[in-house]
Design a protein around this motif. Structure first.
Motif, PDB file in Angstrom:
ATOM      1  N   GLU A  48      28.519  36.673  61.699  1.00  0.00           N
ATOM      2  CA  GLU A  48      27.411  36.935  62.443  1.00  0.00           C
ATOM      3  C   GLU A  48      27.693  36.825  63.982  1.00  0.00           C
ATOM      4  OE1 GLU A  48      22.825  35.488  62.680  1.00  0.00           O
ATOM      5  OE2 GLU A  48      24.013  34.949  61.064  1.00  0.00           O
ATOM      6  N   PHE A  49      28.618  35.984  64.242  1.00  0.00           N
ATOM      7  CA  PHE A  49      28.874  35.650  65.765  1.00  0.00           C
ATOM      8  C   PHE A  49      29.495  36.928  66.183  1.00  0.00           C
ATOM      9  CE2 PHE A  49      27.932  31.052  67.153  1.00  0.00           C
ATOM     10  CZ  PHE A  49      26.884  31.083  66.714  1.00  0.00           C
ATOM     11  N   ASN A  50      30.760  37.358  65.326  1.00  0.00           N
ATOM     12  CA  ASN A  50      31.359  38.487  65.736  1.00  0.00           C
ATOM     13  C   ASN A  50      30.819  39.810  65.836  1.00  0.00           C
ATOM     14  OD1 ASN A  50      34.028  37.336  65.487  1.00  0.00           O
ATOM     15  ND2 ASN A  50      34.288  37.266  63.390  1.00  0.00           N
ATOM     16  N   ASP A  51      29.783  39.775  64.921  1.00  0.00           N
ATOM     17  CA  ASP A  51      28.631  41.277  65.308  1.00  0.00           C
ATOM     18  C   ASP A  51      27.964  40.939  66.376  1.00  0.00           C
ATOM     19  OD1 ASP A  51      29.557  42.039  62.654  1.00  0.00           O
ATOM     20  OD2 ASP A  51      28.073  41.129  61.468  1.00  0.00           O
ATOM     21  N   MET A  52      27.561  39.627  66.818  1.00  0.00           N
ATOM     22  CA  MET A  52      26.731  39.698  68.093  1.00  0.00           C
ATOM     23  C   MET A  52      27.603  39.739  69.367  1.00  0.00           C
ATOM     24  SD  MET A  52      24.230  36.736  66.299  1.00  0.00           S
ATOM     25  CE  MET A  52      23.111  36.153  67.818  1.00  0.00           C
ATOM     26  N   GLY A  53      28.813  39.922  69.008  1.00  0.00           N
ATOM     27  CA  GLY A  53      29.658  39.533  70.207  1.00  0.00           C
ATOM     28  C   GLY A  53      29.768  38.271  70.852  1.00  0.00           C
TER      29      GLY A  53
END
Length: 451
Positions: A48-53
């Motif tokens: 989720e953090f990767n998708d949110m940058g």
């Protein structure tokens, strides 16, 4: 002979067992029910953090803010333990902590996660944990290391399975229902809070008897003079206490004058921040450096907790048998962890080396968890322990809030965790040097006084 007997009568009696083992079980239950979200944070939120940058610096800040608030609130919350029982304080902390876990399941932005994870769970942990430390130190002295080792080991047994559990839950249910499941488990903490029964009044009254004997020794045989002496010594003196003196008395700032204690607080604070940064970020480090997927990360985390148990239970028992110094065991753990980080930074492409490094991380993490709770009690009396532990938590929180994001910024600047790992090792080695110099100074000090 009379002086020896008088000293024995005046000493505070520690049960060294009995209901103390129920206290140990209660702390195990508290750790199992509340800490899983933080231990498995990377498994739950990494994708989720990767998708949110969200960058490594932001992730590190979120986690270290939680730790810093836990430590700082622990410092300012220590006076609560002088006013209320540790059962009541623990229950208040658990309520805030559980509420933070519940609201995390609905948080859908970085800002909301700061509120729920960093602030709410950090504040709750800061209120609850000092109560558990004081409870353990009230029931144990000679067996303190053993009691702390067992309580921290019990929590680690569940942690072996929690990474796989969280990975399965996230894969099949998603992040929201995974956190809601962890919230359901967190409600068991209230049972642990109820079991934190304070010492019976009969055992606590011995301290009052000592004070009463002290007053009797000061009094004269003449009753009239005794009353006069008592009234003079107990009559409050108006306008003598300033705000600064009240703060000094409340937080017992005189503790900082003790060199061994001050050095221990500084070394524990810096090393805690440096070591913990690698532990909490490991679930982000391995996918980037070693290209591990979610299942691999869960397996490695479980292996880490297996060796964590060895570090918490087996090695401390051996060290307890040989009466080894907690400080030097902690120093050895810092050196071993620095070696493991160096291996991981240089040879992360080798699967076997990664697992060896993670095993060392687990052992040293377990050792530090036990002995960071033992070093300070060895330096201060029980009546000053709550304040001394508060100071340690305050400095740990303040330093962690600086070191954690700095290591994250180093990663974002060089686009690699390799320099971040080396930075953590340098900080830990500085703590080793500081402690060694303090030991040399203390050994030379008697020679100076004699000459």
């Amino acid at each position: 002979m009379e002086e020896k007997n008088e000293k024995k009568d005046n000493e505070l009696v520690y049960p060294e067992g009995g209901y103390g083992w129920v206290i140990v079980f209660a702390i195990i239950l508290l750790n199992i029910s509340l800490l899983t979200l933080i231990y498995c944070f990377g498994i739950i939120f990494r994708d989720e953090f990767n998708d949110m940058g969200i960058t490594a610096a932001k992730t590190s800040f979120l986690l270290h803010l939680q730790i810093s608030l836990f430590c700082v609130v622990g410092f300012f919350g220590s006076p609560l333990l002088k006013r209320y029982s540790y059962r009541k304080v623990a229950c208040a902390g658990a309520t805030i902590w559980c509420s933070g876990i519940f609201l995390t399941s609905f948080a859908n932005s970085y800002a909301l996660l700061i509120v729920t994870i960093s602030i709410m769970t950090g504040v709750g942990q800061g209120i609850l944990m000092p109560a558990t430390y004081l409870a353990t130190n009230s029931y144990f002295k000679k067996r303190l290391t053993l009691a702390v080792s067992i309580s921290t080991t019990g929590a680690s047994i569940f942690s072996i399975f929690s990474p796989k559990l969280c990975h399965l839950l996230v894969t099949n249910l998603g992040r929201k229902y995974t956190v809601l499941t962890l919230f359901s488990i967190s409600l068991l903490s209230f049972i642990g809070c109820f079991l934190l029964k304070p010492l019976p009044p009969a055992q606590k009254s011995e301290e009052d008897l000592v004070k009463l004997n002290h007053l009797n020794q000061q009094a004269t045989p003449d009753n009239e003079t005794s009353v006069q002496t008592y009234s003079e010594t107990t009559r409050p003196k108006p306008k003598t206490e300033t705000v600064i003196s009240k703060l000094i008395n409340l937080f017992d700032l005189s503790l900082l004058k003790q060199l061994s204690y001050s050095v221990a607080v500084l070394a524990l604070s810096v090393s805690y921040a440096a070591e913990l940064n690698v532990i909490v970020m490991l679930q982000f480090i391995l996918p980037e450096l070693a290209q591990f997927d979610g299942n691999d990360v869960a397996n490695v985390t479980s292996v880490q907790f297996v060796f964590d148990i060895i570090g918490r239970l087996v090695i401390p028992m051996v060290c307890h048998y040989f009466n080894a110094s907690p400080k030097w065991i902690y120093i050895g753990a810092l050196i071993a962890a620095s070696v493991a980080r160096t291996l991981l930074a240089w040879y992360y492409q080798y699967y076997t080396v990664v697992y060896v490094a993670v095993c060392i991380f687990g052992v040293t993490k377990g050792l530090r968890a036990v002995y960071q709770s033992v070093i300070v009690p060895k330096l201060v009396p029980l009546d000053k322990y709550a304040t001394a532990n508060g100071f340690q938590m305050f400095f740990t929180g303040a330093i962690s809030l600086v070191i954690g994001p700095v290591i994250g910024i180093i990663h974002d600047t060089w686009k690699s965790y390799v320099p971040a790992l080396h930075t953590a090792s340098i900080l830990s080695c500085c703590c080793v040097v500081l402690w060694v110099n303090e030991t040399i100074f203390n050994r030379k000090k008697p020679d100076r006084t004699e000459s």
